[in-house]
Every structure is written in C-alpha cells, then in structure tokens.
Design an enzyme around this catalytic site. Structure first.
Site, mmCIF file in Angstrom:
data_model
loop_
_atom_site.group_PDB
_atom_site.id
_atom_site.type_symbol
_atom_site.label_atom_id
_atom_site.label_comp_id
_atom_site.label_asym_id
_atom_site.label_seq_id
_atom_site.Cartn_x
_atom_site.Cartn_y
_atom_site.Cartn_z
ATOM 1 C CB VAL A 139 -0.955 -0.002 1.210
ATOM 2 C CG1 VAL A 139 -1.813 1.261 1.214
ATOM 3 C CG2 VAL A 139 -1.840 -1.243 1.185
ATOM 4 C CG ASP A 176 9.047 0.266 6.349
ATOM 5 O OD1 ASP A 176 8.065 -0.010 5.655
ATOM 6 O OD2 ASP A 176 9.481 -0.507 7.240
ATOM 7 C CB THR A 204 -4.129 -3.496 10.760
ATOM 8 O OG1 THR A 204 -4.609 -3.566 9.402
ATOM 9 C CG2 THR A 204 -3.829 -2.058 11.107
ATOM 10 C CB CYS A 259 -7.235 -7.853 2.825
ATOM 11 S SG CYS A 259 -6.211 -6.386 2.650
ATOM 12 N NE ARG A 279 1.197 -9.829 2.222
ATOM 13 C CZ ARG A 279 0.861 -8.582 1.904
ATOM 14 N NH1 ARG A 279 0.811 -7.646 2.841
ATOM 15 N NH2 ARG A 279 0.579 -8.265 0.651
#
Length: 421
Positions: free
Chosen positions: A18, A37, A91, A267, A337
């Site tokens: 992102v 970062d 997150t 996600c 992921r």
C-alpha cells in the site's frame, strides 16, 4: 516519468504494497516524498531499485529513490514530514485472533510531534470502525497539541491495492475518503484527486472504515459458500465449475466466486475479525462470519484427506510423492501471506505425507520452521493444484494423478482426483 517537483511534501509511513504505491503515485504527481519505514532492510532494498512487490516497477522505485527531494528514512526525527502524511502500516491479528493496531499507534506517535497546523493526516490501514476517531486522532492530538478537525485535518481512506492486478491500479481504483469533519474530508479528497485517483466521499470516518470491512467480509463469506458448494457438488457427482459457469450467464443478481484450497492473502483472512471485534464490543452478533470461518478453516484439511484417501486406495501411502503446484496466495505473485498452501502442508504432514512444491514465483517455502522441499524433477504420485501461475508447467506433466481443488480443471463427471494416462 516524474513531474516537476512541487513545494508540497508527502510523508508515507509504511512501504509495503500500500505505502509504496502511495509514495510512487505522490512522486509521479509532483510531490516531494518522505518514505518512512521502521525496517531498514526495506529501505535498503528500495534504494537499490528493487520494489519487492508486483504493483510497482523497478523504474518507478529507482525514479523515487534517486530524486534529490526524496528522503528515505527509518527515523522521522531526521526527516521532514511536510503537508500530508499517509499511514499505511500493517494491521494483523494477534496470536489470539484479536485486532493488532500497535503499528497504527506507533505511526501516530512517530508523526505527532512533527506535524504542523493544517497538516493532513490520512490513515489507510484496515481497522475496526471507530479507530480513526477513538484511537488515531487522539494520539495525534496528544503528541502535537493540535485539535483534530480544526487545527489538524484527519481522515480515513481504506486501501484497495490488489497485488498483481494491472487493470485496477492505485490510480484507477476509486478511493473512499471519510473525514473527522466535512473540511477534513474535502482536504483529503483534494489530495487524492491530485494523485489522479477518483474519489468517493463517505459520511464520516466510521463509514469509510466499515466500507473496507464490508468489501472483504463479503468476499470472505462468499468464498466460504462456494467452497461448501463445491464439496456438495463432489458428493453429488456434479461439475461445480460448470454450474458456476451457467449461473454466471445471468446478467443481474449473481456474482461468481470459485472454489479453492482455502483462503489467503493480506486482507480477506484478517479483516472480518476487525468487524467481529467491534461487533462483540457493542453486543451485535455475527454468526454468518463465524460459520464462514469454520468452513474456510476446514478446506485445507479436506484437501489433504481426499489426497490421503486416494493414496491409500492406490496402495501408495505411506511414502507417496505429493507435489504442490503453486504455493502463493494468488496467481502470478510471490506473496505467501496467509496462503492456504500453509494449511495444506500442515494437514498433509499430520497424515505422514511430506510434500514438495513447484512455483515459478517462490524459490523457498517454509512452514512452521520446516522447509518444504522444492520439486526434484521426478514424476509425483499426485499433484495438488493450489495456484495457477501463468507459464507454470501443466500439472498433468508432473504427476500420475492431479487433484485440483480450485475446480478449473475438474473432470466433468468426476470432480476431484483423476488418473493421468
């Protein structure tokens, strides 16, 4: 090619899928960029011109890194923040399955003492409804001494990055924007429009936060349903993919989903639980999400059990050679992921089956600190098709039998395992 630099500067916190997309878009739109970062390894890779992701090119990263106005840093004490700050930090879920917003807290604290009156701060990280208003803005206020909504513009704009998608990119996908106030929303909308992004203005930050959870929970539930549907079709000797193809001919009221070996990605396996977390807090029930989670968690085990049953029937278990074809979570990307391949490996190992893998995008695959062996070039007893990468060798050429839980090459009258001549 980058435009002439403006006097305005954009700070991007978090340089993953992102944040790097935002940083490149801001640079291409003429902004000076501070790329922040906490991982110095990420910064070193970007300075070498290696994006590490499929949505940004090496040329774009090189242009960003070599621009004299660009600042790449792991320490905001040593860097200018500028007029706009965009927070794009991860997150995930905690080991106990609760939302982990610690990176949002860290980013807010890192920014708070360095922002000036009038700065726009937008949060793009997927999170529970109310985060911007109840957590993010108060942290900014406490550290800056500025009042969010009057002295500080604060907004939420959920990310919509689809790794590997060359059609729906950062600049072509509409951006939802919700502000703490109408003025905050206008400022955020103007910023994203300056990047060339279409904008949809939400009623507020909570609606913007909830829209992201709706998008991905919708997919979570429907993936669960189509996986359950495929299992019913198998039991009834029906070609699930043909049924889906036929249903997809309806021009209204139906959106096709396809079955697979589970659910993965950055996600969809996570975001529904940011919704259930907040729902639990307010006493709302979410039984459909819980049921969908149970179905999705069961699929890798069902895949392994079907393969074990086949091997036993052929007299090949134990000691069978099982090959996993494609282990990333989606086609034509290297992203591992929460890939469903992890669950399949665990389920196979629990049945005393140690698989190997072949994936043109993934050179190394480790599950629970144990490497999965790369394909040795021999013919396997069974190939399990987990992901279909462009240009990957046909699984029929790699094994005597092919099991395809994704459904796209299931035999018409015999879904599941099949012998290859």
């Amino acid at each position: 090619m980058s435009q002439e630099r403006t006097a305005a500067r954009v700070t991007v916190c978090g340089l993953g899928y992102v944040g790097l997309s935002v940083a490149v878009a801001a640079h291409d739109a003429g902004y000076a960029v501070t790329a922040y970062d906490v991982d110095e390894g990420v910064l070193a890779r970007l300075k070498r011109g290696n994006p590490g992701i499929s949505n940004v090119t090496a040329a774009q990263v090189t242009s960003l890194a070599e621009d004299p106005t660009t600042v790449m840093t792991h320490d905001l004490d040593q860097a200018p923040v500028g007029d706009v700050a965009v927070v794009c930090v991860p997150t995930p879920l905690t080991p106990g399955g609760a939302p982990d917003t610690s990176a949002i807290v860290d980013a807010a604290n890192a920014l708070a003492g360095r922002i000036a009156p009038g700065t726009l701060v937008t949060l793009e990280s997927t999170t529970w409804p109310g985060t911007t208003e109840e957590l993010f803005a108060p942290l900014l206020a406490r550290g800056s001494g500025l009042d969010p909504g009057t002295e500080l513009n604060v907004a939420f704009s959920p990310e919509r990055i689809d790794p590997g998608n060359r059609t729906h990119t950062f600049t072509t996908t509409p951006k939802v924007v919700g502000g703490l106030t109408a003025g905050c929303a206008r400022r955020a909308a103007d910023f994203y429009r300056s990047l060339g992004v279409p904008v949809v203005v939400a009623a507020g930050t909570r609606e913007a936060e909830m829209s992201k959870l709706l998008e991905n929970t919708y997919r979570f539930v429907n993936i669960s349903f189509v996986n359950e549907f495929a299992a019913v079709c198998d039991a009834m000797d029906i070609d699930a993919m043909d049924a889906i193809r036929c249903a997809s001919s309806k021009p209204f009221g139906f959106t096709p989903f396809t079955p697979g070996a589970g659910i993965g990605g950055h996600c969809i396996p996570v975001d529904p639980f940011y919704l259930t977390h907040k729902a639990d807090e307010v006493g709302a029930r979410t039984p459909m999400i819980s049921a969908a989670d149970a179905v999705n968690r069961s699929v890798p085990d069902a895949v392994a059990e079907q393969v074990r049953t086949y091997l036993l029937g052929e007299g090949l278990h134990p000691g069978a050679k099982v090959l996993l074809c494609g282990v990333s979570y989606k086609p034509d990307v290297a992203d591992l992921r929460m890939t469903p391949a992890i669950g399949v490996v665990r389920a196979l190992r629990a049945r005393a089956i140690e698989p190997s893998f072949v994936d043109p995008f993934v050179p190394e695959f480790v599950v629970d600190d144990r490497p999965v062996a790369p394909w040795a070039g021999d013919v396997a007893d069974v190939a399990i098709v987990l992901q279909k990468h462009t240009g990957a060798p046909p699984p029929e050429e790699l094994a005597h039998a092919v099991y395809d839980p994704t459904g796209a090459r299931r035999p018409v009258r015999a879904p599941g395992l099949r012998r290859v001549p």
